[in-house]
Design an enzyme around this catalytic site. Structure first.
Site, mmCIF file in Angstrom:
data_model
loop_
_atom_site.group_PDB
_atom_site.id
_atom_site.type_symbol
_atom_site.label_atom_id
_atom_site.label_comp_id
_atom_site.label_asym_id
_atom_site.label_seq_id
_atom_site.Cartn_x
_atom_site.Cartn_y
_atom_site.Cartn_z
ATOM 1 C CB CYS A 321 -0.954 -0.001 1.198
ATOM 2 S SG CYS A 321 -0.145 -0.231 2.792
ATOM 3 C CG HIS A 536 -4.061 0.733 4.572
ATOM 4 N ND1 HIS A 536 -3.578 -0.006 3.513
ATOM 5 C CD2 HIS A 536 -5.122 1.448 4.092
ATOM 6 C CE1 HIS A 536 -4.322 0.231 2.444
ATOM 7 N NE2 HIS A 536 -5.253 1.109 2.767
#
Length: 609
Positions: A321, A536
């Site tokens: 990510c 994330h």
């Protein structure tokens, strides 16, 4: 263009799998041996490189032509070596009249004219060779079968005695085929005389010619014949259309045909064992036991196709990510250069901006070699260049790298464009290739010098991107910290962000008082922030490049892993006296690290918890 033996062989094997409809094998081969800039996707180009155009022409006169070039080459070599398979022997017997095929075999050329149809019947052979000329379409439109055509043509065949065939008895003219009990799909004819040397693309409008064997009902054999100018000869040799190989078009939805080709003079070398070890060590700490997990292996730069989300990249699973968020931030930056932000750019716009974004990131990380700045672009050659050893375990991608050396931003962009199909490969690998490119552009030793601890690595626990990796891509150097400049801690220099950046960062760790983000990242010049929340990374941005950070601000949030149906639109009201708590959505806590005590309106959307 000159091709290597390996590239021609791989292309020939792809053509064989595709022509024989071996989809599963082809998909496995594409994954094991990805296409490169040397790969040949055009069948005409492949035929020319093998110098088998005459062999292809001869194959079309076979009763049962081979469907792939590999089969044609093998059959030719077997014949020259005196090794004849059963089908070749049968073919030769039929050619010499020992075996007579059922029905009518039509080869050669024929002519069309507005006279009664006559059929030539040879007294010596049952197969006819018909010669004729074509006339341009004239007259009123009528329908023949399901095709629109002009006034029906009649054909006269020169030869000995002939018997008339009435218009009510349809006769199908088929190039290089015969009437038999086997239902076969006829292939389109070529457009020009002796056009075995070209693979022609048929036009959209065609003329239908119908012929039938006199006195007998025939199977429905037909083809569509393109109109040609008066007096031209049309040879019915069954040659394939000049088309690009459409293998895996359902998966490779985004091609780079729409992009205007850029010229690149970048030199290319194969990866060495030392390069491979260094790359894996700077990422994982060693090269003989750790490598990329499945989430990384399967990830490339694939765009979202949902309405109003076409600007966004799509992440399949957790892991890469950080790479995707940085690239997404630069994509947004380039989209903001338009008069207004484009949520639904065209396919060509997306690919053009992706090329620019990837190139900008690599050139930003590039270092000087002597007086010249150099960036590197990696591609997958499809073949291992490095073998396993005590220090290195193969992972299926690192040992296959080809490395392009680029000495300008334009050359970097052109090289990225050339290799864009690999970076957008639906089977994955694009993120790894790009990360390797950034590492080589910065240089492994320079990256170690960027870090507080030279023994640090770029990959965090569980396959997540470390802050060093995110900073390498967003700032061009692998600083371990996010504060401004350098902080001295008991005589040890802790290195942070050196200057104000275009792309900023807001993180949940600041709310938990793990560290504080400096002003260089909190106040980016573009109004684009990478959001770090619970390991994330995602993207938050303002569509107005003239935003005032101290007034009410309209923001857009996009998460490549979020399976969003639409962008999230948020309105931030600064200094509203709101006190953060652990129960607040993580995104709100990140935003309040920049806009203190702000109230955040989700404008009708459910807050992301």
């Amino acid at each position: 263009m000159s091709y290597t033996v390996e590239s021609v062989t791989e292309s020939l094997f792809r053509e064989y799998l595709h022509r024989n409809n071996l989809r599963a094998s082809l998909e496995a081969f594409e994954k094991e041996v990805p296409r490169t800039a040397q790969s040949i996707s055009n069948r005409l180009e492949l035929a020319k490189s093998l110098k088998i155009l005459k062999l292809i022409k001869a194959n079309k006169h076979r009763e049962k032509p081979f469907v792939s070039m590999a089969e044609m080459i093998v059959a030719d070599m077997m014949t020259k070596a005196g090794l004849k398979s059963a089908d070749i022997v049968i073919e030769e017997k039929r050619h010499h009249g020992e075996l007579n095929p059922e029905g009518l075999m039509i080869k050669g050329t024929f002519s069309l004219s507005k006279t009664n149809i006559h059929k030539t019947k040879s007294t010596h052979q049952k197969s006819e060779h018909l010669v004729a000329k074509t006339s341009p379409p004239q007259g009123k439109e009528t329908r023949s079968g399901s095709h629109k055509s002009k006034t029906r043509y009649h054909s006269s065949f020169s030869g000995k005695t002939s018997s008339p065939i009435h218009e009510k008895e349809p006769l199908m003219v088929v190039g290089s085929c015969q009437h038999s009990n086997t239902n076969t799909s006829p292939r389109p004819p070529s457009r020009q005389k002796n056009s075995y040397s070209e693979f022609e693309t048929l036009p959209e409008k065609h003329e239908t010619v119908t012929v039938a064997k006199h006195g007998k009902k025939t199977d429905n054999l037909s083809f569509t014949c393109p109109p040609v100018s008066h007096g031209d000869l049309l040879e019915f040799i069954d040659i394939e259309n000049d088309i690009h190989d459409d293998v895996d078009t359902t998966k490779l939805r985004l091609s780079n045909r729409a992009l205007k080709p850029l010229s690149s003079a970048a030199s290319v070398v194969d990866i060495t064992a030392e390069n491979a070890i260094e790359l894996r060590e700077i990422i994982f700490g060693n090269a003989n036991s750790l490598s990329f997990n499945a989430e990384w292996m399967k990830q490339s730069f694939i765009f979202n196709d949902a309405n109003n989300l076409e600007f966004g990249l799509v992440q399949h699973k957790g892991g890469p990510c950080g790479v995707l968020a940085v690239v997404q931030a630069f994509i947004v930056k380039y989209l903001l250069t338009e008069s207004c932000f484009i949520f639904s750019p065209s396919n060509s716009q997306r690919q053009n901006i992706l090329c620019k974004s990837l190139s900008h990131i690599l050139w930003q990380a590039a270092n000087y070699q002597g007086s010249s700045k150099v960036a590197y672009v990696c591609s997958n050659s499809g073949r291992s260049k490095v073998g396993p050893s005590l220090r290195y375990r193969c992972d299926g991608i690192t040992e296959k790298l080809q490395i392009y050396k680029c000495t300008s931003l334009q050359e970097t962009e052109a090289t990225i464009q050339t290799n864009l199909p690999q970076y957008q490969n639906f089977n994955g690998g694009g993120c790894i290739l790009f990360l390797y490119s950034a590492i080589l552009s910065r240089g492994v030793q320079n990256i170690r010098g960027d870090m507080d601890d030279p023994g640090s690595i770029l990959m965090a626990n569980h396959g997540y991107c470390g802050q060093e990796m995110v900073n390498l891509l967003s700032a061009g150097y692998a600083a371990q910290n996010v504060f401004n400049n350098v902080i001295d801690l008991d005589g040890k220099a802790l290195k942070g962000i050196r200057e104000p950046r275009d792309i900023g960062l807001l993180t949940l760790y600041e709310y938990y008082k793990v560290f504080e983000v400096g002003s260089f990242l909190k106040n980016p010049s573009t109004g684009i922030w990478i959001i770090c929340s619970e390991s994330h990374y995602s993207v938050l941005f303002c569509t107005d490049d003239k935003y005032d950070p101290d007034s009410v601000t309209e923001l857009v949030y996009y998460d490549s892993l979020g399976n969003q149906e639409a962008p999230y639109y948020l309105t931030v009201y600064p200094n509203s006296g709101v006190v953060s708590s652990d129960d607040d959505p993580p995104l709100e806590l990140c935003i309040r690290s920049r806009w203190k005590a702000s109230r955040i309106d989700w404008n009708g959307s459910d807050p992301l918890l």
